[in-house]
Design a protein around this motif. Sequence first.
Motif, PDB file in Angstrom:
ATOM      1  N   ALA A   9       0.830  -1.210   0.000  1.00  0.00           N
ATOM      2  CA  ALA A   9       0.000   0.000   0.000  1.00  0.00           C
ATOM      3  C   ALA A   9       0.854   1.245   0.000  1.00  0.00           C
ATOM      4  N   LEU A  10       1.945   1.207   0.753  1.00  0.00           N
ATOM      5  CA  LEU A  10       2.818   2.370   0.785  1.00  0.00           C
ATOM      6  C   LEU A  10       3.505   2.569  -0.560  1.00  0.00           C
ATOM      7  N   ALA A  11       3.827   1.465  -1.225  1.00  0.00           N
ATOM      8  CA  ALA A  11       4.436   1.592  -2.552  1.00  0.00           C
ATOM      9  C   ALA A  11       3.456   2.221  -3.531  1.00  0.00           C
ATOM     10  N   VAL A  12       2.178   1.805  -3.458  1.00  0.00           N
ATOM     11  CA  VAL A  12       1.163   2.415  -4.317  1.00  0.00           C
ATOM     12  C   VAL A  12       1.035   3.894  -4.019  1.00  0.00           C
ATOM     13  N   ALA A  13       1.046   4.243  -2.701  1.00  0.00           N
ATOM     14  CA  ALA A  13       0.948   5.655  -2.331  1.00  0.00           C
ATOM     15  C   ALA A  13       2.116   6.445  -2.903  1.00  0.00           C
ATOM     16  N   ALA A  14       3.303   5.837  -2.883  1.00  0.00           N
ATOM     17  CA  ALA A  14       4.463   6.537  -3.435  1.00  0.00           C
ATOM     18  C   ALA A  14       4.306   6.759  -4.934  1.00  0.00           C
ATOM     19  N   LEU A  15       3.755   5.749  -5.648  1.00  0.00           N
ATOM     20  CA  LEU A  15       3.523   5.925  -7.070  1.00  0.00           C
ATOM     21  C   LEU A  15       2.501   7.018  -7.339  1.00  0.00           C
ATOM     22  N   LEU A  16       1.466   7.070  -6.491  1.00  0.00           N
ATOM     23  CA  LEU A  16       0.466   8.124  -6.633  1.00  0.00           C
ATOM     24  C   LEU A  16       1.094   9.481  -6.445  1.00  0.00           C
ATOM     25  N   LEU A  17       2.008   9.588  -5.492  1.00  0.00           N
ATOM     26  CA  LEU A  17       2.681  10.859  -5.248  1.00  0.00           C
ATOM     27  C   LEU A  17       3.484  11.271  -6.477  1.00  0.00           C
ATOM     28  N   THR A  18       4.228  10.318  -7.054  1.00  0.00           N
ATOM     29  CA  THR A  18       5.046  10.639  -8.213  1.00  0.00           C
ATOM     30  C   THR A  18       4.181  11.058  -9.393  1.00  0.00           C
ATOM     31  N   ALA A  19       3.063  10.345  -9.583  1.00  0.00           N
ATOM     32  CA  ALA A  19       2.228  10.618 -10.739  1.00  0.00           C
ATOM     33  C   ALA A  19       1.394  11.861 -10.563  1.00  0.00           C
ATOM     34  N   GLY A  20       0.896  12.100  -9.317  1.00  0.00           N
ATOM     35  CA  GLY A  20      -0.090  13.144  -9.129  1.00  0.00           C
ATOM     36  C   GLY A  20       0.424  14.419  -8.539  1.00  0.00           C
ATOM     37  N   CYS A  21       1.655  14.464  -7.992  1.00  0.00           N
ATOM     38  CA  CYS A  21       2.083  15.632  -7.240  1.00  0.00           C
ATOM     39  C   CYS A  21       3.322  16.293  -7.786  1.00  0.00           C
ATOM     40  N   SER A  22       3.929  15.719  -8.812  1.00  0.00           N
ATOM     41  CA  SER A  22       5.208  16.248  -9.247  1.00  0.00           C
ATOM     42  C   SER A  22       5.091  17.652  -9.780  1.00  0.00           C
ATOM     43  N   LEU A  60      -0.757  10.010   0.347  1.00  0.00           N
ATOM     44  CA  LEU A  60       0.263   9.962  -0.689  1.00  0.00           C
ATOM     45  C   LEU A  60       1.485   9.165  -0.265  1.00  0.00           C
ATOM     46  N   ARG A  61       1.896   9.345   0.987  1.00  0.00           N
ATOM     47  CA  ARG A  61       3.108   8.644   1.434  1.00  0.00           C
ATOM     48  C   ARG A  61       3.294   8.840   2.930  1.00  0.00           C
ATOM     49  N   THR A  62       4.177   8.046   3.498  1.00  0.00           N
ATOM     50  CA  THR A  62       4.679   8.269   4.843  1.00  0.00           C
ATOM     51  C   THR A  62       5.954   9.096   4.728  1.00  0.00           C
ATOM     52  N   VAL A  63       5.925  10.301   5.287  1.00  0.00           N
ATOM     53  CA  VAL A  63       7.077  11.205   5.222  1.00  0.00           C
ATOM     54  C   VAL A  63       8.183  10.717   6.143  1.00  0.00           C
ATOM     55  N   ALA A  64       7.811  10.305   7.353  1.00  0.00           N
ATOM     56  CA  ALA A  64       8.800   9.825   8.330  1.00  0.00           C
ATOM     57  C   ALA A  64       8.100   8.876   9.284  1.00  0.00           C
ATOM     58  N   GLU A  65       8.867   7.995   9.893  1.00  0.00           N
ATOM     59  CA  GLU A  65       8.317   7.085  10.889  1.00  0.00           C
ATOM     60  C   GLU A  65       9.319   6.918  12.019  1.00  0.00           C
ATOM     61  N   THR A  99      13.291  12.914   2.104  1.00  0.00           N
ATOM     62  CA  THR A  99      13.900  11.616   2.403  1.00  0.00           C
ATOM     63  C   THR A  99      13.417  11.002   3.704  1.00  0.00           C
ATOM     64  N   GLY A 100      12.817  11.819   4.592  1.00  0.00           N
ATOM     65  CA  GLY A 100      12.408  11.332   5.901  1.00  0.00           C
ATOM     66  C   GLY A 100      13.530  11.259   6.914  1.00  0.00           C
ATOM     67  N   LYS A 101      14.745  11.673   6.533  1.00  0.00           N
ATOM     68  CA  LYS A 101      15.859  11.638   7.465  1.00  0.00           C
ATOM     69  C   LYS A 101      15.585  12.535   8.667  1.00  0.00           C
ATOM     70  N   LYS A 102      15.913  12.048   9.855  1.00  0.00           N
ATOM     71  CA  LYS A 102      15.656  12.775  11.093  1.00  0.00           C
ATOM     72  C   LYS A 102      16.976  13.267  11.691  1.00  0.00           C
ATOM     73  N   THR A 103      17.005  14.546  12.061  1.00  0.00           N
ATOM     74  CA  THR A 103      18.159  15.149  12.724  1.00  0.00           C
ATOM     75  C   THR A 103      17.692  15.828  13.996  1.00  0.00           C
ATOM     76  N   ARG A 377       4.309   8.309  13.070  1.00  0.00           N
ATOM     77  CA  ARG A 377       4.702   8.702  11.723  1.00  0.00           C
ATOM     78  C   ARG A 377       4.099  10.050  11.335  1.00  0.00           C
ATOM     79  N   ILE A 378       4.674  10.647  10.297  1.00  0.00           N
ATOM     80  CA  ILE A 378       4.093  11.801   9.643  1.00  0.00           C
ATOM     81  C   ILE A 378       3.615  11.343   8.276  1.00  0.00           C
ATOM     82  N   LEU A 379       2.345  11.605   7.974  1.00  0.00           N
ATOM     83  CA  LEU A 379       1.749  11.253   6.697  1.00  0.00           C
ATOM     84  C   LEU A 379       1.569  12.486   5.831  1.00  0.00           C
ATOM     85  N   GLU A 380       1.674  12.311   4.522  1.00  0.00           N
ATOM     86  CA  GLU A 380       1.327  13.371   3.592  1.00  0.00           C
ATOM     87  C   GLU A 380       0.052  12.991   2.865  1.00  0.00           C
ATOM     88  N   LEU A 381      -0.927  13.881   2.874  1.00  0.00           N
ATOM     89  CA  LEU A 381      -2.232  13.633   2.294  1.00  0.00           C
ATOM     90  C   LEU A 381      -2.547  14.637   1.204  1.00  0.00           C
TER      91      LEU A 381
END
Length: 384
Positions: A9-22, A60-65, A99-103, A377-381
Amino acid sequence: MRSRPTAAALAVAALLLTAGCSGGSGAPEDTGTSASASRTGGPSARAEHTPPAKGSVKVLRTVAEGLNTPWGLAPLPGGGGILVSSRDEGTITRVDEKTGKKTTLGAVPGVAADGEGGLLGLALSPAYASDHLVYAYFTTDSDNRVARMLYDPEKPAGEQLGAPDTVFKGIPKGLIHNGGRIAFGPDKMLYVGTGESGERQPAQDRKSLGGKILRMTPDGEPAPGNPFDDSVVYTYGHRNVQGLAWDGEQRLFAAEFGQDTWDELNAIEPGANYGWPEAEGKGGGPKYRDPLAQWHTDQASPSGIAYAEGSIWMAGLRGERLWRIPLDGTKASAEPQPFLKGEYGRLRTVVAAGGGRLWVTTSNTDGRGDPAKGDDRILELRVT
């Protein structure tokens, strides 16, 4: 038992982000609020932008977890990342939104995490581009307070926060009902949502800071135009305010927890009395301002709110869902609409990310949730 997103499901969400949000715009606002300071005109403009009764939400995706008790979110300008506070650890972390990298920036000295208290709301200074100040609301051993800190990303991780400068203190604290949401409004004044710390009386006492929405200058002084002389109190009669957002007409809305019966979304008017503890929900009488929408507490228990696409979007903790409340001025134009029911557990904070997008944090590690792998997690919608 609530479901969780699978890897597929997360992979599908990532594809949706690439296709719909670029091609989307949507740089985060530089104040860290969920408000727009622009005006859209008079009544005809408002009618034109009244949203339809039904909307939609797409994750659309999980930004960070892997976040521990996330509470406040403050998007940095220009796509510079998202600052997130940890209620229990007392730290502020920068999340790379790509990238979701946390500092870890560092820990806020003096935070006393107990019950619902700890390091709560975050906001960026309205002059952040020049002063690089981050504001935080947090619980100490004696009170709740607001402090500001210099953020220097050039320093090593863990040492990027300067010493806190206390802006305002003396807000009542308790094991419950500490409020905690802060936001700079379109007027560049700081708004602070407080709780009545589990004691009913402070909410109706205008000399108390508990159970209020406060309005102050960035230096913590009573803001010009406040309804009560020489006071930071803006509205009163609240139980526990954890959501603040402005619409495109610069109108303020606030979400608060009810006790056993009704949670509320309120349109805020300076000096108004919102009824607690004498009234909960609608029908409290002419002395009190009725909410524009209400929910049974097991459906909502609202924390953060944001304004996007003509609607208020409200996070539900106990309700484990995201509510859409379409607006017509300061009224709901249709029945509230729920999304994500039980899919991600407890939802804490909602921030407008521009371009019809929201960032939403889960809150399953706060001691009242059921953490699953990856929480919190942080989600992007994408919302319409």
